[in-house]
Design an enzyme around this catalytic site. Structure first.
Site, PDB file in Angstrom:
ATOM      1  N   LYS A 165       0.985  -1.312  -0.052  1.00 49.51           N
ATOM      2  CA  LYS A 165       0.055  -0.089  -0.153  1.00 49.51           C
ATOM      3  C   LYS A 165       0.920   1.106  -0.025  1.00 49.51           C
ATOM      4  O   LYS A 165       2.067   1.298   0.410  1.00 49.51           O
ATOM      5  CB  LYS A 165      -0.984   0.078   1.275  1.00 49.51           C
ATOM      6  N   HIS A 219      -6.650   2.055  15.193  1.00 56.86           N
ATOM      7  CA  HIS A 219      -7.140   1.047  14.350  1.00 56.86           C
ATOM      8  C   HIS A 219      -6.128  -0.147  14.947  1.00 56.86           C
ATOM      9  O   HIS A 219      -4.813   0.486  15.004  1.00 56.86           O
ATOM     10  CB  HIS A 219      -7.660   0.861  12.807  1.00 56.86           C
ATOM     11  N   ASP A 226      -4.193  -3.443  12.779  1.00 56.66           N
ATOM     12  CA  ASP A 226      -4.153  -4.000  11.354  1.00 56.66           C
ATOM     13  C   ASP A 226      -4.600  -5.445  11.732  1.00 56.66           C
ATOM     14  O   ASP A 226      -4.213  -6.213  12.510  1.00 56.66           O
ATOM     15  CB  ASP A 226      -2.556  -4.125  10.902  1.00 56.66           C
ATOM     16  N   HIS A 260      -2.849   2.160  16.611  1.00 63.85           N
ATOM     17  CA  HIS A 260      -2.325   3.225  15.848  1.00 63.85           C
ATOM     18  C   HIS A 260      -3.219   3.941  15.165  1.00 63.85           C
ATOM     19  O   HIS A 260      -4.143   3.718  14.745  1.00 63.85           O
ATOM     20  CB  HIS A 260      -0.972   2.750  15.275  1.00 63.85           C
TER      21      HIS A 260
END
Length: 334
Positions: free
Chosen positions: A201, A220, A222, A276
């Site tokens: 990404k 959020h 991961d 994070h």
């Protein structure tokens, strides 16, 4: 069939004098009110992978922070520079050229060029970011039709960098596995072995007129096993620990390793997925290049049997990764 032009944060940023209300975070999320401002904040561990105690230090950081930075990782500076060159080159293209690779909500495809403008959170708030997203491994999961043709060298740069990520991922799995008291290959096997999926990404955070009120990405963890993040020198990544948000300082040449949900599950909670978020800048564009390392969709992940006992029962249910991902994306009970 041509797609309708999509709005991007990059295009929006060039025409704004003030932050639109949909980007203003609730007060309890605003960086100006929630970032640690003390004199001596604790520092996220930086581990030299060539040192004799690297495995122990990474495991300690994975258990305490869920994140650490690595140097001595063996990824050549030339490969890093070339990946950054082609990524910056893509986002410098005219909007209509980038739009050729836009995600189409109607075809169910999760790869391509996109923007957080498309969807807000449950409160209707939007993040300040655009992105490009595509699989880079294994070969069976790669669709080069969604990879940009411009700038020149894009495919070659991503394939070269991916080769280093495959090697680094296996090394990280091995060391983290051994520190759990397991065979070095146990973690890789638990996540699908050679069939593990790598997703590249590029995050693009343009200058923001009121960065103290906005976020590039909301808080959020991961979904991945782990995430290998290549940052640039513009400050933005923050992690949550002990009730505070802390900046992750830029270390030249380092890669940032996030522990993801799947390692937390496999380790039965001994390693922690890091919560994070990303802040943005008033004057500068920030970019980052995360590689998400995920199990194949049909692969079942659960606590490793050797880490489950009467005194430490399983804390998580075993589940196909695709089902876990569906539940998390749609905010359904796990």
């Amino acid at each position: 069939m041509a797609r309708a032009a999509a709005q991007s944060v990059q295009a929006l940023a060039s025409s704004l004098g003030a932050l639109p209300p949909e980007f203003v975070r609730p007060e309890h999320e605003q960086p100006r009110a929630t970032t640690f401002r003390g004199a001596a904040p604790p520092e996220i561990p930086v581990v030299d992978m060539s040192s004799p105690d690297a495995g122990r230090r990474m495991a300690e950081a994975a258990a305490e922070w869920g994140i650490f930075q690595v140097t001595g990782h063996g990824v050549p500076a030339e490969a890093v520079a070339e990946l950054q060159r082609v990524g910056r080159g893509f986002f410098a293209l005219p909007q209509e050229e980038k739009q050729r690779y836009a995600m189409d909500p109607g075809d169910g495809r999760t790869e391509g060029y996109g923007s957080t403008l498309r969807k807000g959170d449950l409160e209707g708030k939007k993040a300040w970011a655009d992105f490009l997203f595509h699989n880079v491994a294994p070969p069976a999961a790669v669709n080069h039709a969604v990879w940009p043709e411009s700038p020149a060298g894009y495919r070659e740069a991503n394939e070269a960098y991916c080769g280093h990520m495959v090697r680094l991922t296996h090394e990280l799995f091995g060391r983290l596995s051994a520190e759990l008291g397991l065979e070095e290959g146990a973690m890789a096997e638990a996540f699908g072995g050679d069939d593990v999926v790598l997703l590249q990404k590029i995050n693009f955070y343009p200058p923001c007129p009121q960065p103290e009120l906005a976020l590039g990405l909301a808080p959020h963890t991961d979904m991945s096993t782990l995430t290998v993040l290549l940052p640039d020198e513009v400050q933005g990544l923050q992690v949550f620990k002990d009730g505070c948000w802390y900046d992750v300082n830029y270390v030249p040449g380092a890669l940032i390793i996030h522990i993801g949900d799947q390692i937390e599950i496999m380790s039965n909670g001994r390693y922690k997925a890091v919560l994070h978020r990303t802040t943005v800048s008033r004057e500068k564009t920030r970019m980052s290049w995360p590689v998400f390392v995920e199990p194949p969709p049909e692969h079942v992940v659960g606590p490793h049997p050797q880490l489950v006992a009467d005194e430490s029962p399983a804390k998580y249910k075993a589940k196909k990764f695709k089902d876990y991902k569906y539940c998390k994306i749609n905010k359904l009970p796990q």
